[in-house]
Design a protein around this motif. Sequence first.
Motif, PDB file in Angstrom:
ATOM      1  N   PHE A  21     -28.260 -43.431 -47.612  1.00  0.00           N
ATOM      2  CA  PHE A  21     -28.902 -44.741 -47.533  1.00  0.00           C
ATOM      3  C   PHE A  21     -28.396 -45.495 -46.318  1.00  0.00           C
ATOM      4  CE2 PHE A  21     -29.157 -43.514 -51.920  1.00  0.00           C
ATOM      5  CZ  PHE A  21     -30.382 -44.011 -52.379  1.00  0.00           C
ATOM      6  N   ILE A  22     -29.324 -46.142 -45.609  1.00  0.00           N
ATOM      7  CA  ILE A  22     -28.966 -47.056 -44.526  1.00  0.00           C
ATOM      8  C   ILE A  22     -28.916 -48.455 -45.109  1.00  0.00           C
ATOM      9  CG2 ILE A  22     -29.583 -47.977 -42.269  1.00  0.00           C
ATOM     10  CD1 ILE A  22     -31.178 -45.408 -41.774  1.00  0.00           C
ATOM     11  N   VAL A  23     -27.786 -49.113 -44.992  1.00  0.00           N
ATOM     12  CA  VAL A  23     -27.616 -50.454 -45.540  1.00  0.00           C
ATOM     13  C   VAL A  23     -28.134 -51.478 -44.539  1.00  0.00           C
ATOM     14  CG1 VAL A  23     -25.962 -52.135 -46.422  1.00  0.00           C
ATOM     15  CG2 VAL A  23     -25.595 -49.683 -46.835  1.00  0.00           C
ATOM     16  N   GLN A  49     -24.127 -45.713 -33.426  1.00  0.00           N
ATOM     17  CA  GLN A  49     -24.805 -44.580 -34.013  1.00  0.00           C
ATOM     18  C   GLN A  49     -23.891 -43.818 -34.958  1.00  0.00           C
ATOM     19  OE1 GLN A  49     -26.125 -42.625 -30.408  1.00  0.00           O
ATOM     20  NE2 GLN A  49     -24.396 -41.202 -30.428  1.00  0.00           N
ATOM     21  N   VAL A  50     -24.533 -43.073 -35.876  1.00  0.00           N
ATOM     22  CA  VAL A  50     -23.837 -42.247 -36.864  1.00  0.00           C
ATOM     23  C   VAL A  50     -24.415 -40.843 -36.783  1.00  0.00           C
ATOM     24  CG1 VAL A  50     -23.609 -41.795 -39.333  1.00  0.00           C
ATOM     25  CG2 VAL A  50     -23.233 -44.100 -38.460  1.00  0.00           C
ATOM     26  N   ASN A  51     -23.530 -39.841 -36.703  1.00  0.00           N
ATOM     27  CA  ASN A  51     -23.941 -38.439 -36.656  1.00  0.00           C
ATOM     28  C   ASN A  51     -23.865 -37.868 -38.067  1.00  0.00           C
ATOM     29  OD1 ASN A  51     -24.311 -35.683 -36.197  1.00  0.00           O
ATOM     30  ND2 ASN A  51     -23.194 -35.732 -34.249  1.00  0.00           N
ATOM     31  N   LEU A  52     -25.021 -37.445 -38.596  1.00  0.00           N
ATOM     32  CA  LEU A  52     -25.078 -36.887 -39.946  1.00  0.00           C
ATOM     33  C   LEU A  52     -24.935 -35.368 -39.967  1.00  0.00           C
ATOM     34  CD1 LEU A  52     -28.044 -39.011 -41.361  1.00  0.00           C
ATOM     35  CD2 LEU A  52     -25.623 -39.285 -41.857  1.00  0.00           C
ATOM     36  N   GLY A  53     -24.770 -34.758 -38.807  1.00  0.00           N
ATOM     37  CA  GLY A  53     -24.690 -33.308 -38.747  1.00  0.00           C
ATOM     38  C   GLY A  53     -26.070 -32.701 -38.568  1.00  0.00           C
ATOM     39  N   GLN A  54     -26.109 -31.429 -38.228  1.00  0.00           N
ATOM     40  CA  GLN A  54     -27.356 -30.695 -38.003  1.00  0.00           C
ATOM     41  C   GLN A  54     -28.242 -31.416 -36.982  1.00  0.00           C
ATOM     42  OE1 GLN A  54     -29.353 -29.008 -41.477  1.00  0.00           O
ATOM     43  NE2 GLN A  54     -27.602 -29.568 -42.772  1.00  0.00           N
ATOM     44  N   ASP A  55     -27.588 -32.059 -36.015  1.00  0.00           N
ATOM     45  CA  ASP A  55     -28.302 -32.751 -34.933  1.00  0.00           C
ATOM     46  C   ASP A  55     -29.185 -33.884 -35.435  1.00  0.00           C
ATOM     47  OD1 ASP A  55     -27.248 -31.201 -32.812  1.00  0.00           O
ATOM     48  OD2 ASP A  55     -28.677 -29.581 -33.263  1.00  0.00           O
ATOM     49  N   VAL A  56     -28.770 -34.524 -36.541  1.00  0.00           N
ATOM     50  CA  VAL A  56     -29.473 -35.701 -37.061  1.00  0.00           C
ATOM     51  C   VAL A  56     -28.598 -36.926 -36.804  1.00  0.00           C
ATOM     52  CG1 VAL A  56     -30.447 -36.851 -39.076  1.00  0.00           C
ATOM     53  CG2 VAL A  56     -30.691 -34.368 -38.807  1.00  0.00           C
ATOM     54  N   ILE A  57     -29.138 -37.893 -36.098  1.00  0.00           N
ATOM     55  CA  ILE A  57     -28.381 -39.091 -35.706  1.00  0.00           C
ATOM     56  C   ILE A  57     -29.167 -40.335 -36.115  1.00  0.00           C
ATOM     57  CG2 ILE A  57     -27.542 -40.451 -33.737  1.00  0.00           C
ATOM     58  CD1 ILE A  57     -26.925 -37.830 -32.314  1.00  0.00           C
ATOM     59  N   VAL A  58     -28.457 -41.308 -36.669  1.00  0.00           N
ATOM     60  CA  VAL A  58     -29.031 -42.618 -36.958  1.00  0.00           C
ATOM     61  C   VAL A  58     -28.424 -43.605 -35.969  1.00  0.00           C
ATOM     62  CG1 VAL A  58     -29.265 -44.486 -38.632  1.00  0.00           C
ATOM     63  CG2 VAL A  58     -29.336 -42.100 -39.404  1.00  0.00           C
ATOM     64  N   LYS A  59     -29.290 -44.352 -35.290  1.00  0.00           N
ATOM     65  CA  LYS A  59     -28.833 -45.286 -34.275  1.00  0.00           C
ATOM     66  C   LYS A  59     -29.382 -46.683 -34.575  1.00  0.00           C
ATOM     67  CE  LYS A  59     -28.476 -45.898 -29.257  1.00  0.00           C
ATOM     68  NZ  LYS A  59     -28.801 -45.327 -27.928  1.00  0.00           N
ATOM     69  N   LYS A  60     -28.538 -47.703 -34.404  1.00  0.00           N
ATOM     70  CA  LYS A  60     -28.963 -49.092 -34.570  1.00  0.00           C
ATOM     71  C   LYS A  60     -29.176 -49.685 -33.189  1.00  0.00           C
ATOM     72  CE  LYS A  60     -25.950 -51.998 -36.246  1.00  0.00           C
ATOM     73  NZ  LYS A  60     -25.096 -52.762 -37.186  1.00  0.00           N
ATOM     74  N   LYS A  78     -33.402 -52.676 -34.983  1.00  0.00           N
ATOM     75  CA  LYS A  78     -34.120 -51.517 -35.535  1.00  0.00           C
ATOM     76  C   LYS A  78     -33.128 -50.407 -35.819  1.00  0.00           C
ATOM     77  CE  LYS A  78     -38.471 -52.353 -33.033  1.00  0.00           C
ATOM     78  NZ  LYS A  78     -38.034 -53.562 -32.338  1.00  0.00           N
ATOM     79  N   PHE A  79     -33.524 -49.517 -36.713  1.00  0.00           N
ATOM     80  CA  PHE A  79     -32.792 -48.276 -36.940  1.00  0.00           C
ATOM     81  C   PHE A  79     -33.671 -47.130 -36.453  1.00  0.00           C
ATOM     82  CE2 PHE A  79     -30.873 -50.959 -40.319  1.00  0.00           C
ATOM     83  CZ  PHE A  79     -29.557 -50.870 -39.909  1.00  0.00           C
ATOM     84  N   LEU A  80     -33.089 -46.282 -35.617  1.00  0.00           N
ATOM     85  CA  LEU A  80     -33.800 -45.119 -35.082  1.00  0.00           C
ATOM     86  C   LEU A  80     -33.166 -43.852 -35.636  1.00  0.00           C
ATOM     87  CD1 LEU A  80     -33.913 -46.262 -31.339  1.00  0.00           C
ATOM     88  CD2 LEU A  80     -35.538 -46.822 -33.165  1.00  0.00           C
ATOM     89  N   VAL A  85     -37.590 -39.375 -34.485  1.00  0.00           N
ATOM     90  CA  VAL A  85     -38.558 -39.018 -35.519  1.00  0.00           C
ATOM     91  C   VAL A  85     -38.934 -40.200 -36.408  1.00  0.00           C
ATOM     92  CG1 VAL A  85     -37.861 -36.606 -35.592  1.00  0.00           C
ATOM     93  CG2 VAL A  85     -36.724 -38.260 -37.102  1.00  0.00           C
ATOM     94  N   ALA A  86     -38.189 -41.296 -36.324  1.00  0.00           N
ATOM     95  CA  ALA A  86     -38.519 -42.458 -37.150  1.00  0.00           C
ATOM     96  C   ALA A  86     -37.921 -43.711 -36.544  1.00  0.00           C
ATOM     97  CB  ALA A  86     -38.009 -42.267 -38.572  1.00  0.00           C
ATOM     98  N   LYS A  87     -38.598 -44.821 -36.781  1.00  0.00           N
ATOM     99  CA  LYS A  87     -38.110 -46.133 -36.354  1.00  0.00           C
ATOM    100  C   LYS A  87     -38.386 -47.116 -37.476  1.00  0.00           C
ATOM    101  CE  LYS A  87     -40.497 -48.410 -33.286  1.00  0.00           C
ATOM    102  NZ  LYS A  87     -41.068 -48.802 -31.982  1.00  0.00           N
TER     103      LYS A  87
END
Length: 864
Positions: free
Chosen positions: A101-103, A211-222, A226-228, A236-238
């Motif tokens: 979950f992104i807070v 940004q946060v690295n979730l592994g498997q080349d999946v990154i969440v960036k603020k 916005k969250f990318l 892949v999402a915004k």
Amino acid sequence: MACHFVSEQEVLEYASMTSSHHDDGSDNDSRSENERQSNQIKNPILLKSESQFSESDLSNKIKLPRGGSIVMTKVGAIQFSMVPETLKDSINLGLDVPGIFIVPSHRFDKRFCLSVAEFEFPAYFSFFVKRRRVTLITDKEGEEAIRSIFQETLLGPKDLSKFDQDFSSDYNCKPDIVKELGHFAKNPFNPSEPLTVDLLINFLIFDEQNQVNLGQDVIVKKEDQKFLIFENGKQVAKMKNKVEIMIDDAKSNAYIKYGLFSNPNDQQYVEHYFEQTFTPPIFGVTVLGCSHGFDPKGSVSGYIFWINGLGVMLDPPPFTTLLLRKNGIPSRLVKWVIISHNHADHDAGTFQKLLESEKTILISTATIKESFVRKYAAMTGFTANYIESLFNFERVVVGNPLKINGASFEFHYSLHSIPCLSFTVRLGGQSIYFSGDTFYEPNGLKTIFEKGVISEQRYNHLMSEDKWKNSLILHEAGVPPIHTPAKLLAQLPQEVKDKLRLIHTAAKDIPPDSGLRVPGVGLENTIVLINQTEDSRLNTIQELSLIENIDLFKHANIHQVRQIFESSILKTYEQNQNICIQDEIGSEFYIIRKGNIKIHSENPVFVKYLHYGDYFGEGCFFNQNKRRANATAMNQCELITLSKADFLRIFQNDDVMQKLENLQVVRSQTQIMEKNKFFSQLTSYQKIQLEMLLNQKRFYQKHSMIQQYGVMSTVAFFVVSGKAQVILPSDYVVQQFEGQSVKVNRQESTISDQTKQQQQQIIDQKKKRLSLPINLAMLEQQRPNIQTPDVSEKSSLSEIKTYPLTSGMFFGEIDSIVQNRRTTTIVEAVEDTEIIILESSSLRSFLADNPGLMVLFQESIIIE
């Protein structure tokens, strides 16, 4: 809180899903990707609502019915935002409940007064059902706040030094709270290990690159509000860093007045009439919900205990006040809220109810109240002192009965994982027992006693059969060790089960042929113990309950209340019968005791509906005694009537008549409430309160100063006619805010120390924020302009910015007024301008009585 031990299959069965696929923690998926995408695209909520994503993104995104969104990635489903009961959305849609979950940066929605980061049940589901930790992506401040919240809700208060003060001196069944909480605070899958926040939650914190690295080349960036989400370096999402709480059509139609909660997702205002009408019984209970946090088909538990015409709400679920409005019950008639304990399925709607309209009385022990305040301070970012200022507190002392509107409440602590209350309420020879969340099972209690967790007196109290002797028994059922097994309750004698209603459980979980049942939900299923009575004392209390809720009589003395009661008479009107005719001479004041009244006129066109506890007819005391509108009974109505002669006699030397005169002047000359898009949507009660405080008009010639900089803020005002402008310092910028308003922020700049000193003279606080709820369509036509005037007394800055004030707009530096500070802006008449004044003392009083508006108006200066 839902049970600790429940099978995944039991939880998922609640949804009655056609698909049998459940996440077992592996990478295998029995559905194809095409099937998954097809199911998501057909989601009716997604088609109905405007998506947060672009058209090309819809194939792997789902917008959830209550708000927030899910994004499918290689590392699993990622959900943004957690509105209350969001867990049920995933289950109802046939989706795997996300584990990531992104807070949101702002964890609390001021418009709805709800948490949008309700992580409790996603965390409980992940741990107790899926046997994994939930991952929360947040910043360091968010982690600290969430840890504080979880301390209260998972483990109970750290500081229990004042717990002994919750009991009367002669109470001998006091729990050893440290031992009891310690007994439950263990990892159920490894009892030798203590239960901790880190067992349930894995915090991932944004790094210096946001940004946060979730592994498997999946990154969440603020980035830029916005969250990318990126996979393999590709976005892949915004998602906007803002939660839109969604409500269904039924709830949307129930937003008949703003109060605190007009539907912020729909700016159109329509006065609705609901045919349902409900007259509270003298003694009874309405069940608002009777299930638990894991049941996607049922609402979490919540109740209204009706006592002599007024309501005591217990553990209100979110949006329960809508149920009252749809049935013609003004929220101000539910004057008390009891908190049994601080789990999300019991307190998620409590803060909303406390702020929904007029100031409410919160009832609980000091221990539970302080835990609630700490939890919501962490959730909202408000200080504990500020939160406590938003309600009145009625302290429970266990062992001393508490009188509420003529009924007697006897409170006790139940046996639960955090401090939790049970109680018995008695009135007129009838009684209702509420168990609270508790573990009641003789063999289990005996084991706990033998371990020394509870004393002999505590054991005997928990085992007592006195609870089965009440007229109505509301007993929870669930999975041990923190709930009572339904199979145990099925063994009770039939005469007890006839009086028993199971709560905190789904109907499908009741053993077949057990003789047990859940209560009906809704006002139409209210359980009535006393409807009418010959007891004159109870009838008197019921009438007085109505009278004391009239805002005009708020400060009436005992003698005046007695005179009102003695002078009033009860009249009955049939459906469609006219009560008042426009322009006719009138001489009576009315309070609605039963039924719905339509107030309407053709010239000007005007319609509004009044319900139980509302009043009307005071306008005939002025305007040559002429009625300003028609009043028609929508169904059979009972009205308490008071003649004009008696009214004037009772209040001849009182400020009530001055308030009424103010009200008539404001209504006849300006109709100012209706010109303002926000204030026009206040409840009728709030509108009248405010209109009675507007006490004088003032006229300002073109170019004259309405408000100076740096003086004590003493007034706010509505613009009646003409045009003025608010003058802002140059380092303030106006930006779009929450889709319907704008905000003004200080802008950091490289300037000289001398200029900084000059700016400090203009602005009290360097980082002051001022939010301006203003229509954006108007902004497109009249953008704030920048002027470069000659050096003048208006400002020591070389540049200023202005913002227009036109007819119907409200101006007031709310924070400066509330906190008795000096003004930080200037207001000048652009042309000849007429305003109507609201003195600062009156505004402070109004906001103190309407805490939800106090919260919403924080940092505001203009309201359109």
